[in-house]
Design a protein around this motif. Sequence first.
Motif, mmCIF file in Angstrom:
data_model
loop_
_atom_site.group_PDB
_atom_site.id
_atom_site.type_symbol
_atom_site.label_atom_id
_atom_site.label_comp_id
_atom_site.label_asym_id
_atom_site.label_seq_id
_atom_site.Cartn_x
_atom_site.Cartn_y
_atom_site.Cartn_z
ATOM 1 N N GLN A 105 0.829 -1.210 0.000
ATOM 2 C CA GLN A 105 0.000 0.000 0.000
ATOM 3 C C GLN A 105 0.860 1.254 0.000
ATOM 4 O O GLN A 105 0.570 2.220 -0.721
ATOM 5 C CB GLN A 105 -0.927 -0.010 1.214
ATOM 6 N N HIS A 106 1.919 1.268 0.799
ATOM 7 C CA HIS A 106 2.816 2.430 0.810
ATOM 8 C C HIS A 106 3.362 2.704 -0.598
ATOM 9 O O HIS A 106 3.392 3.847 -1.051
ATOM 10 C CB HIS A 106 3.994 2.174 1.763
ATOM 11 N N SER A 109 0.451 3.762 -3.048
ATOM 12 C CA SER A 109 -0.031 5.112 -2.739
ATOM 13 C C SER A 109 0.962 6.165 -3.216
ATOM 14 O O SER A 109 0.572 7.205 -3.768
ATOM 15 C CB SER A 109 -0.266 5.250 -1.232
ATOM 16 N N GLN A 110 2.267 5.919 -3.018
ATOM 17 C CA GLN A 110 3.266 6.884 -3.476
ATOM 18 C C GLN A 110 3.320 6.939 -5.002
ATOM 19 O O GLN A 110 3.566 8.006 -5.588
ATOM 20 C CB GLN A 110 4.639 6.527 -2.913
ATOM 21 N N THR A 120 -3.678 9.139 -1.101
ATOM 22 C CA THR A 120 -4.559 8.111 -0.539
ATOM 23 C C THR A 120 -5.216 8.658 0.720
ATOM 24 O O THR A 120 -4.540 9.159 1.617
ATOM 25 C CB THR A 120 -3.753 6.844 -0.202
ATOM 26 N N PHE A 123 -7.193 3.406 3.902
ATOM 27 C CA PHE A 123 -6.612 2.103 3.555
ATOM 28 C C PHE A 123 -7.228 1.043 4.453
ATOM 29 O O PHE A 123 -7.415 1.261 5.649
ATOM 30 C CB PHE A 123 -5.094 2.156 3.730
ATOM 31 N N ILE A 132 -7.737 0.918 -1.160
ATOM 32 C CA ILE A 132 -7.318 2.290 -0.892
ATOM 33 C C ILE A 132 -8.300 3.220 -1.582
ATOM 34 O O ILE A 132 -8.789 2.937 -2.676
ATOM 35 C CB ILE A 132 -5.876 2.580 -1.369
ATOM 36 N N VAL A 134 -8.419 6.753 -3.185
ATOM 37 C CA VAL A 134 -7.463 7.711 -3.727
ATOM 38 C C VAL A 134 -8.203 8.930 -4.280
ATOM 39 O O VAL A 134 -9.239 8.797 -4.938
ATOM 40 C CB VAL A 134 -6.617 7.047 -4.838
ATOM 41 N N LYS A 178 2.268 12.003 3.851
ATOM 42 C CA LYS A 178 1.042 12.454 4.506
ATOM 43 C C LYS A 178 1.403 13.070 5.848
ATOM 44 O O LYS A 178 2.455 12.776 6.435
ATOM 45 C CB LYS A 178 0.055 11.301 4.696
#
Length: 400
Positions: A105-106, A109-110, A120, A123, A132, A134, A178
């Motif tokens: 996910q990290h 998302s990036q 994002t 999650f 997620i 977005v 974030k």
Amino acid sequence: MAVTERLYYSDSHLIEFDARVVDVTDRVSGWTAIVLDRTAFYPTGGGQPSDTGTLNGARVVECIDDGDNGVLHVVQGLTPSRGAPVQGRVDWSRRLDHMQQHTGQHILSQAFINLFNAPTKSFRVLEASCEIDVDLNNPTTEIIERAVELANNVVWEDRTITIRNVTSAEAAELPLRKEPARDGELRLIEIEGFDLTPCGGTHAYRTGEVGMIAVRSWERAKGLTRIEFVAGTRALADYRKANRSAREVATLFSTGRDDAPQLAAQMVEEHKELNRRIRVLEEFVAEVEAEKLLAGACDGIVTQVFDNRDAESLKKLAHALTAHPGTVALLASRDKDTARLVFARSADASGDMSALMREACATLEGRGGGRPELAQGGGKNITRLGEVIATAFDKLAVKK
């Protein structure tokens, strides 16, 4: 100082540890919650479910974050007493799965931020997949696949993932993905040359541990783009399932897996054409059937109870009948274990079909309604179907 030292903060691969019981509390569920002076068990939080495992052989079914009061280990089995030493063991397969999903996910998302400046907003790790949400406007499959491609390139480059502990002041000077959710000392997860974000979850040592990231589906939800994805072992399981389904479909067409979609699309078009022809034939058959029923009608009222006829077929026949002037159609069907009704009249005929339908459905222990010229309904008391048709006929006959 917090009651429980959280070992997973510094080593997400630690699954065996020794600790001492600080507190024991009976829960409403009948199970027991144990607080330890140190733990490798991750409690539910940040969209990630808790670890499970054992304490001295007793099953740990859930872990709950109780803030400064420590981590509650909900135990099923023999409970150790306060002050007792215990040996904990975290279920590695579950921990690995959650690490892969959370680290994935990290990265994903990036990737959306790098390519589309789309952050994002939430999650969730679900039972079989992850989601997620977005802030991505005008999403398309092509756009999402571009982010997935970048994310997987980062996975396959096997970049180092490190943990940094910083103060709020230090964090304010860093390019975080974030904003932190709290003040004080912060735990940052850094993916080499790609992502830096505050997070308390468990993560891989290197991006290669994630294996791969695959998006299963996406949709617009609450003004955001909701993306369902899988990573690591879940991605492999999802591929196996999808591949098995694809091969089974291909077998039905006696073709190769990759040719099945084209043949399926061709069959769908053929099916639409056949349905169109069937509708034309049904209308013709209904007209012929209507002529026969009208020949035996009494005072322009046609009554008929069929077996295994659905509501749509009854409506077609009703329309064919009421195309003739001065006609009322009281049609019914025993459709498996359900009674179905369609009442209709031509424009110049008298009678409120909606009122008749409501009364009939009450007798059949069901529901129904419509307009004065056309109504439909049904119920479960199929044994009284003939009775309600006869009653409706009598009411119309009296008015005539």
